[in-house]
Scaffold this motif. Structure first.
Motif, short mmCIF file in Angstrom:
data_model
loop_
_atom_site.label_atom_id
_atom_site.label_comp_id
_atom_site.label_asym_id
_atom_site.label_seq_id
_atom_site.Cartn_x
_atom_site.Cartn_y
_atom_site.Cartn_z
N THR A 58 73.80 6.65 47.03
CA THR A 58 73.15 7.79 46.38
C THR A 58 72.47 8.68 47.41
OG1 THR A 58 72.76 6.40 44.44
CG2 THR A 58 71.52 8.46 44.58
N LEU A 59 71.85 8.05 48.39
CA LEU A 59 71.21 8.81 49.46
C LEU A 59 72.23 9.63 50.25
CD1 LEU A 59 68.50 9.38 50.80
CD2 LEU A 59 68.94 7.45 52.31
N LEU A 60 73.42 9.05 50.49
CA LEU A 60 74.47 9.78 51.18
C LEU A 60 74.96 10.98 50.37
CD1 LEU A 60 76.67 6.94 52.71
CD2 LEU A 60 75.30 8.63 53.93
N VAL A 61 75.06 10.82 49.06
CA VAL A 61 75.49 11.94 48.22
C VAL A 61 74.45 13.05 48.23
CG1 VAL A 61 75.96 12.64 45.83
CG2 VAL A 61 76.97 10.54 46.73
N VAL A 62 73.18 12.69 48.15
CA VAL A 62 72.11 13.69 48.18
C VAL A 62 72.10 14.40 49.53
CG1 VAL A 62 69.60 14.00 48.11
CG2 VAL A 62 70.72 12.54 46.42
N ALA A 63 72.28 13.65 50.62
CA ALA A 63 72.33 14.27 51.95
C ALA A 63 73.53 15.20 52.08
CB ALA A 63 72.38 13.18 53.02
N GLY A 64 74.67 14.80 51.52
CA GLY A 64 75.85 15.67 51.55
C GLY A 64 75.64 16.94 50.75
N MET A 65 74.99 16.82 49.60
CA MET A 65 74.71 18.01 48.80
C MET A 65 73.74 18.93 49.53
SD MET A 65 74.63 16.44 44.87
CE MET A 65 72.92 16.68 44.78
N ALA A 66 72.74 18.36 50.19
CA ALA A 66 71.79 19.18 50.94
C ALA A 66 72.48 19.89 52.10
CB ALA A 66 70.65 18.31 51.46
N ALA A 67 73.38 19.20 52.80
CA ALA A 67 74.10 19.82 53.91
C ALA A 67 75.00 20.94 53.40
CB ALA A 67 74.93 18.77 54.65
N ARG A 124 81.16 24.43 55.36
CA ARG A 124 80.74 24.19 53.98
C ARG A 124 81.79 23.39 53.22
NH1 ARG A 124 82.22 26.51 49.49
NH2 ARG A 124 83.13 28.28 50.56
N VAL A 125 83.04 23.78 53.36
CA VAL A 125 84.11 23.06 52.68
C VAL A 125 84.21 21.61 53.18
CG1 VAL A 125 86.62 22.98 52.35
CG2 VAL A 125 85.40 25.14 52.11
N GLY A 126 83.97 21.42 54.46
CA GLY A 126 83.98 20.06 55.01
C GLY A 126 82.89 19.19 54.41
N TRP A 127 81.69 19.74 54.31
CA TRP A 127 80.59 18.99 53.69
C TRP A 127 80.89 18.69 52.22
CZ3 TRP A 127 77.74 16.17 56.43
CH2 TRP A 127 77.25 16.58 57.66
N GLN A 128 81.49 19.64 51.54
CA GLN A 128 81.85 19.40 50.14
C GLN A 128 82.89 18.29 50.04
OE1 GLN A 128 83.07 23.38 49.03
NE2 GLN A 128 81.28 23.63 47.74
N ALA A 129 83.87 18.28 50.91
CA ALA A 129 84.91 17.25 50.88
C ALA A 129 84.33 15.87 51.16
CB ALA A 129 86.00 17.59 51.90
N ALA A 185 84.29 12.81 48.47
CA ALA A 185 84.88 11.53 48.85
C ALA A 185 83.90 10.38 48.62
CB ALA A 185 85.33 11.57 50.30
N ILE A 186 82.64 10.59 48.97
CA ILE A 186 81.62 9.57 48.73
C ILE A 186 81.45 9.31 47.24
CG2 ILE A 186 79.15 9.02 48.96
CD1 ILE A 186 79.24 10.58 51.62
N LEU A 187 81.46 10.38 46.45
CA LEU A 187 81.36 10.21 44.99
C LEU A 187 82.55 9.43 44.44
CD1 LEU A 187 80.05 13.70 43.85
CD2 LEU A 187 78.92 11.51 43.52
N LEU A 188 83.74 9.70 44.94
CA LEU A 188 84.91 8.96 44.49
C LEU A 188 84.83 7.48 44.87
CD1 LEU A 188 87.77 11.50 45.22
CD2 LEU A 188 86.88 10.80 43.00
N ILE A 189 84.33 7.20 46.05
CA ILE A 189 84.15 5.80 46.47
C ILE A 189 83.16 5.10 45.56
CG2 ILE A 189 83.23 4.35 48.33
CD1 ILE A 189 84.45 6.40 50.29
N ILE A 190 82.08 5.78 45.20
CA ILE A 190 81.09 5.19 44.29
C ILE A 190 81.72 4.89 42.95
CG2 ILE A 190 78.98 5.68 42.99
CD1 ILE A 190 78.00 7.26 45.44
N LEU A 191 82.47 5.84 42.42
CA LEU A 191 83.11 5.64 41.11
C LEU A 191 84.14 4.50 41.16
CD1 LEU A 191 83.57 9.31 39.90
CD2 LEU A 191 82.02 7.58 38.99
N LEU A 192 84.92 4.44 42.22
CA LEU A 192 85.90 3.35 42.34
C LEU A 192 85.23 2.00 42.43
CD1 LEU A 192 88.56 4.91 44.73
CD2 LEU A 192 88.85 4.30 42.33
N ASN A 193 84.11 1.92 43.14
CA ASN A 193 83.40 0.65 43.25
C ASN A 193 82.78 0.22 41.92
OD1 ASN A 193 83.97 0.14 45.92
ND2 ASN A 193 82.16 1.20 46.66
#
Length: 64
Positions: free
Chosen positions: A5-14, A44-49, A53-61
């Motif tokens: 969750t912290l990684l997703v929040v950091a990615g959104m902030a970036a 920006r597109v890189g940070w979004q990707a 990807a992190i969100l997809l990994i969370i959902l798969l797990n």
């Protein structure tokens, strides 16, 4: 709050920071905008990707 969750929040902030930098560069205009606009867009597109990807990994797990 776990580490994923912290990684997703950091990615959104970036992503938001890169978006604001792009908007500020576009508002300023001129030669500096011409030189940096593609770089800022790709960053920006890189940070979004990465964030998606992190969100997809969370959902798969959660569902496997």
């Amino acid at each position: 709050m776990n580490s994923m969750t912290l990684l997703v929040v950091a990615g959104m902030a970036a992503t938001i920071i890169a978006l604001v930098e792009g908007i500020a560069s576009m508002a300023h205009g001129g030669a500096s905008d011409q030189a940096r606009s593609h770089f800022l867009m790709f960053r920006r597109v890189g940070w979004q990707a990465i964030t998606v990807a992190i969100l997809l990994i969370i959902l798969l797990n959660q569902y496997m």
